[in-house]
Structures are given as C-alpha cells and as structure tokens.
Design a protein around this motif. Structure first.
Motif, PDB file in Angstrom:
ATOM      1  N   UNK A   8      -8.067  42.317  28.296  1.00  0.00           N
ATOM      2  CA  UNK A   8      -6.745  42.693  28.819  1.00  0.00           C
ATOM      3  C   UNK A   8      -5.726  41.612  28.446  1.00  0.00           C
ATOM      4  N   UNK A   9      -4.692  41.995  27.688  1.00  0.00           N
ATOM      5  CA  UNK A   9      -3.688  41.010  27.269  1.00  0.00           C
ATOM      6  C   UNK A   9      -2.733  40.671  28.406  1.00  0.00           C
ATOM      7  N   UNK A  10      -2.390  41.679  29.210  1.00  0.00           N
ATOM      8  CA  UNK A  10      -1.457  41.477  30.343  1.00  0.00           C
ATOM      9  C   UNK A  10      -1.995  42.277  31.514  1.00  0.00           C
ATOM     10  N   UNK A  20      -3.359  34.359  36.943  1.00  0.00           N
ATOM     11  CA  UNK A  20      -2.115  34.129  36.208  1.00  0.00           C
ATOM     12  C   UNK A  20      -2.410  33.341  34.939  1.00  0.00           C
ATOM     13  N   UNK A  21      -1.343  32.865  34.307  1.00  0.00           N
ATOM     14  CA  UNK A  21      -1.501  32.072  33.093  1.00  0.00           C
ATOM     15  C   UNK A  21      -1.852  32.951  31.914  1.00  0.00           C
ATOM     16  N   UNK A  22      -2.195  32.288  30.791  1.00  0.00           N
ATOM     17  CA  UNK A  22      -2.534  33.080  29.603  1.00  0.00           C
ATOM     18  C   UNK A  22      -3.909  33.745  29.763  1.00  0.00           C
ATOM     19  N   UNK A  23      -4.040  34.948  29.291  1.00  0.00           N
ATOM     20  CA  UNK A  23      -5.310  35.678  29.375  1.00  0.00           C
ATOM     21  C   UNK A  23      -6.245  35.231  28.277  1.00  0.00           C
ATOM     22  N   UNK A  24      -7.118  36.098  27.784  1.00  0.00           N
ATOM     23  CA  UNK A  24      -7.238  37.486  28.247  1.00  0.00           C
ATOM     24  C   UNK A  24      -7.871  37.586  29.634  1.00  0.00           C
ATOM     25  N   UNK A  25      -7.584  38.730  30.283  1.00  0.00           N
ATOM     26  CA  UNK A  25      -8.038  38.956  31.651  1.00  0.00           C
ATOM     27  C   UNK A  25      -9.106  40.046  31.677  1.00  0.00           C
ATOM     28  N   UNK A  26      -9.704  40.176  32.860  1.00  0.00           N
ATOM     29  CA  UNK A  26     -10.689  41.250  33.056  1.00  0.00           C
ATOM     30  C   UNK A  26     -10.599  41.716  34.496  1.00  0.00           C
ATOM     31  N   UNK A  27     -11.097  42.909  34.743  1.00  0.00           N
ATOM     32  CA  UNK A  27     -11.273  43.327  36.132  1.00  0.00           C
ATOM     33  C   UNK A  27     -12.533  44.166  36.244  1.00  0.00           C
ATOM     34  N   UNK A  28     -13.071  44.175  37.454  1.00  0.00           N
ATOM     35  CA  UNK A  28     -14.298  44.925  37.708  1.00  0.00           C
ATOM     36  C   UNK A  28     -14.009  45.979  38.765  1.00  0.00           C
ATOM     37  N   UNK A  29     -14.390  47.207  38.454  1.00  0.00           N
ATOM     38  CA  UNK A  29     -14.319  48.308  39.413  1.00  0.00           C
ATOM     39  C   UNK A  29     -15.729  48.544  39.944  1.00  0.00           C
ATOM     40  N   UNK A  30     -15.850  48.673  41.251  1.00  0.00           N
ATOM     41  CA  UNK A  30     -17.159  48.982  41.824  1.00  0.00           C
ATOM     42  C   UNK A  30     -17.009  50.267  42.624  1.00  0.00           C
ATOM     43  N   UNK A  31     -17.553  51.367  42.109  1.00  0.00           N
ATOM     44  CA  UNK A  31     -17.302  52.663  42.740  1.00  0.00           C
ATOM     45  C   UNK A  31     -15.817  52.949  42.712  1.00  0.00           C
ATOM     46  N   UNK A  34     -11.458  48.269  43.516  1.00  0.00           N
ATOM     47  CA  UNK A  34     -11.358  47.077  42.666  1.00  0.00           C
ATOM     48  C   UNK A  34     -12.232  45.997  43.307  1.00  0.00           C
ATOM     49  N   UNK A  35     -13.140  45.426  42.516  1.00  0.00           N
ATOM     50  CA  UNK A  35     -14.084  44.457  43.074  1.00  0.00           C
ATOM     51  C   UNK A  35     -13.742  43.024  42.680  1.00  0.00           C
ATOM     52  N   UNK A  36     -13.096  42.850  41.533  1.00  0.00           N
ATOM     53  CA  UNK A  36     -12.847  41.484  41.045  1.00  0.00           C
ATOM     54  C   UNK A  36     -11.754  41.536  39.991  1.00  0.00           C
ATOM     55  N   UNK A  37     -10.893  40.479  39.953  1.00  0.00           N
ATOM     56  CA  UNK A  37      -9.961  40.295  38.835  1.00  0.00           C
ATOM     57  C   UNK A  37     -10.001  38.815  38.455  1.00  0.00           C
ATOM     58  N   UNK A  38      -9.789  38.521  37.183  1.00  0.00           N
ATOM     59  CA  UNK A  38      -9.803  37.114  36.778  1.00  0.00           C
ATOM     60  C   UNK A  38      -9.694  36.978  35.274  1.00  0.00           C
ATOM     61  N   UNK A  39      -9.985  35.774  34.794  1.00  0.00           N
ATOM     62  CA  UNK A  39      -9.985  35.539  33.350  1.00  0.00           C
ATOM     63  C   UNK A  39     -11.227  36.191  32.739  1.00  0.00           C
ATOM     64  N   UNK A  40     -11.050  36.740  31.554  1.00  0.00           N
ATOM     65  CA  UNK A  40     -12.178  37.416  30.895  1.00  0.00           C
ATOM     66  C   UNK A  40     -13.356  36.465  30.727  1.00  0.00           C
ATOM     67  N   UNK A  41     -13.063  35.199  30.500  1.00  0.00           N
ATOM     68  CA  UNK A  41     -14.133  34.216  30.275  1.00  0.00           C
ATOM     69  C   UNK A  41     -15.018  34.047  31.508  1.00  0.00           C
TER      70      UNK A  41
END
Ligand code: NIG
Length: 383
Positions: A8-10, A20-31, A34-41
């Motif tokens: 995710x670029x933005x 926040x800050x520069x990505x890339x970002x990721x998020x996790x959906x559980x059912x 939304x279960x988690x958001x953060x840096x892709x790393x």
C-alpha cells in the motif's frame, strides 16, 4: 479467514494511532473486522495475501443520503432544466406516481441495481430514504424494501404534500399512522424543510413525532434558498442537515457549534445548477462535514461518491484529505456510526483500493473510474 493487504503506497485510516511516515503499508482483515494496520515490513502472516502494487487504500465510502426506492424516469425534466427551467420540488410528484404504480419486485430490483452500481464505485455503507410513496401503504412497503438492502433507512413521508391532499390532514397522517407503520423498518426520520415542501412549524412537528418514537433525526434544509432548515436541525439535535447550499453566517456558526453534521451534496448542486455549497466556509468555521451522492431520479441521478469527492475539491475548495474524510468518516458521523468510515483496528472491514498511488487522483483524474478493489465487511466484492 484473514487477509493481509500489502504493497500500500498511501493508507488512510482516520485513526490517530494508525501508521504514519513513508510506507509501504499493510493491513490485516480478520473476518468482518480490521485486525491490524502498520508498515508492510512489520506485517504478520495471514490466511491469504493480496499485494496491491503501490496503490492507495482507504475506507469504503459512506453514502449517507440517497433516495433509491423509486420507479420511473425524469429525463424530460432534466432536459427542460438544461434548457433553462429551474429545479422545483414539484417534480417529486412525477416519481411518486411511477413508484406507486410499480410492483414490489420492480422497486426492489431498481434499488439493488443502484446499490450494486454504488458498490462498484467503492460505496460500502449506504443509507436510503422512503419519500416517493406518500401513503401509509406505499411508505411502509418502501421502508420494508429498503431495509432488506441498505445499511440505514430513513422515513421521508414529509417529502412533499401529495397531489390533491389537504396539507394539514397529510401532516397528521405523517406524524401519526404513517410513522407508526414504518417505525419497525427505519432508524431515522427526515423532513424536506423548504418553500414548496414543509415550513418550519410543520417540519418541527415531524421531528418531534419521530423523536417521540425513538428515531434519529435528519433534515433536508437550505437547498433552494435561505431558510430555517439548519436552525431547526441544530435546535432539535438532528444528526445531520443535508444540502446546506444557501447558508447565512448564523447558519454556519450554528453548525460549527453543534454536533449536527453538515451533509453536502455537490452532485445535486451541479445537476440543479445551484451554486456549490460553501464547503470551505463550513470547514474553516469548524463544522463537521459529510459528502453524499443524493442519488435520486430528479435532482442528482448519480451514485458516484468519487464524483462527489472530486467536486468538493475542485468546486468546493476542500483539500483532498478533507473531502475523503467527509465522504467516509463524515458520512459515518451523519449516521451516528462508529464502525464504518474508518480503518481503525476493530472497524468493519470496508476497504477500497484505488488504481492510483494516492487519493489525490480522485480530483486529479475526475470522472476516471479508479475503483480497483473493494472489501465489504471483509468480503471482496469486485471481480
Ligand atoms: O434531496 N430535496 C428533496 N428531495 C430530493 C429530490 C428528490 C427529487 O427531485 O425527486 C433531494 O434533492
């Protein structure tokens, strides 16, 4: 079933605790959440992984104002308007005649077709209103049909006085037997407070009657000229006042000092050749804004929330961030919902991916279909 969305670029979450800050970002959906958001790393594994390849991700649109239980066509009225006729509330009666004549199946099919059209453009939470039946039986069936399809249903028996009806007797009916009959299917009551529809005293009576039955309040106000709609909505603690096209300084101040959301309908202003609502003035004063499509066959025949965002930026003077917030979190506030319009952990997993690196492209490339993927309550809805 959990899904990791990565690349995710933005990422727009509206969560102050979000990454926040520069990505890339990721998020996790559980059912469905939304279960988690953060840096892709930092992302944890999930049952499945979707790489969106450097695109922008944001909450699905919350369209808090539509009129989609209808039949018939108002193309000729639109053509006359483009030839110079003004928009008038009386056109509503054309749709009332067609809606009353339609079967339940035809009304339900029309509503589903328009709801699907909205979903393909990223709408994941949809409100719709009654208001083209205007008899106890026709309003009740509209409310029942709507409740089977959309997230939120609003009773708008006080849309106009039907042709041939006595205004006082009709108001008695709306505030009595009609409200009693629809109450099981709706969460909201609304009134069109405008010249040619309902005056301040009648509108206040509708709101009091709705509140007495435990319904939330909404008002159509200040659409075609200055009037009492905003003042009335704020005084009654309405969740939103919708249109807000013609506002005085006092109206802006009243909205800024209240919990009543100013819901702007820029596609309606455009289609009825009204001036754009004073979005910038409202935002600068501190009012909470929502953007909605007002999809209906008369004043705004579009389900496109991306169009509304583009118009709010290009004509209304909002920043892209302000417009996106108004079309997601703002719509949720107008519906008094905390579970949608946000990608905070725990929110409903209503997610859209744009075929663009940033939400700014909604205004930078107006009119271009940018919806690339959508999850509604955790389920992917686009092929
Ligand atoms: O929000 N203003 C009142 N109701 C709708 C218009 C409905 C119609 O013209 O059919 C609106 O614009």
């Amino acid at each position: 079933m959990s899904t990791l969305i990565t690349g995710i670029a933005e990422l727009t979450t509206h969560d102050p605790e979000g990454p926040g800050g520069p990505g890339p970002f990721a998020l996790v959906l559980d059912g469905a959440r939304v279960a988690w958001t953060g840096l892709a790393a930092d992302a944890l594994p999930a049952d499945e992984r979707v790489d969106v390849g450097g695109r922008a991700v944001l909450p699905g649109w919350v369209d808090s104002h539509t009129h989609l239980v209808f039949a018939g066509d108002r193309g000729p009225e639109f053509a006359a308007r483009m030839a110079g006729e003004p928009y008038a509330a009386s056109g509503i009666r054309t749709t009332v005649d067609a809606t009353r004549a339609a079967t339940d199946d035809a009304l339900a099919a029309g509503l589903r077709r328009h709801a699907d059209e909205a979903a393909r453009q990223g709408t994941t939470c949809l409100e719709t209103k009654t208001g083209y039946g205007l008899t106890v039986a026709d309003e009740t069936r509209a409310a029942r049909i709507a409740a089977a399809v959309v997230d939120e249903v609003t009773f708008l028996g006080a849309h106009v006085v039907p042709a041939g009806a006595d205004p006082d007797a009709y108001l008695d009916e709306v505030c009595g037997p009609m409200l009693d009959a629809v109450a099981a299917h709706v969460g909201w009551v609304d009134v069109f407070c405008e010249d040619g529809a309902f005056d301040e005293t009648s509108s206040a009576r509708v709101l009091r009657a709705g509140a007495a039955r435990g319904l939330g309040l909404r008002v159509h106000g200040n659409q075609l000229g200055p009037g009492p709609g905003v003042r009335l909505a704020v005084a009654h603690g309405a969740a939103s006042v919708d249109h807000c096209t013609h506002l005085t300084v006092d109206d802006v101040d009243a909205l800024a000092g209240s919990d009543t959301v100013a819901t702007l309908l820029p596609a309606c202003d455009l289609s009825t050749r009204q001036p754009p609502a004073p979005a910038r003035r409202l935002a600068d004063a501190g009012a909470t804004l929502a953007l909605a499509s007002n999809a209906n066959p008369g004043s705004s025949y579009t389900t496109s929330m991306p169009l509304c965002v583009a118009l709010a930026v290009l004509q209304g003077g909002l920043s892209v961030d302000e417009a996106v917030r108004a079309a997601t979190l703002g719509g949720a506030r107008a519906l008094r919902r905390t579970d949608v319009g946000t990608l905070a952990v725990g929110a409903r997993a209503d997610v859209q991916v744009l075929d663009a690196p940033s939400a700014a492209y909604l205004a930078y490339r107006p009119g271009v279909p940018l919806t690339w993927a959508v999850w509604s309550a955790g389920r992917p809805t686009l092929d």
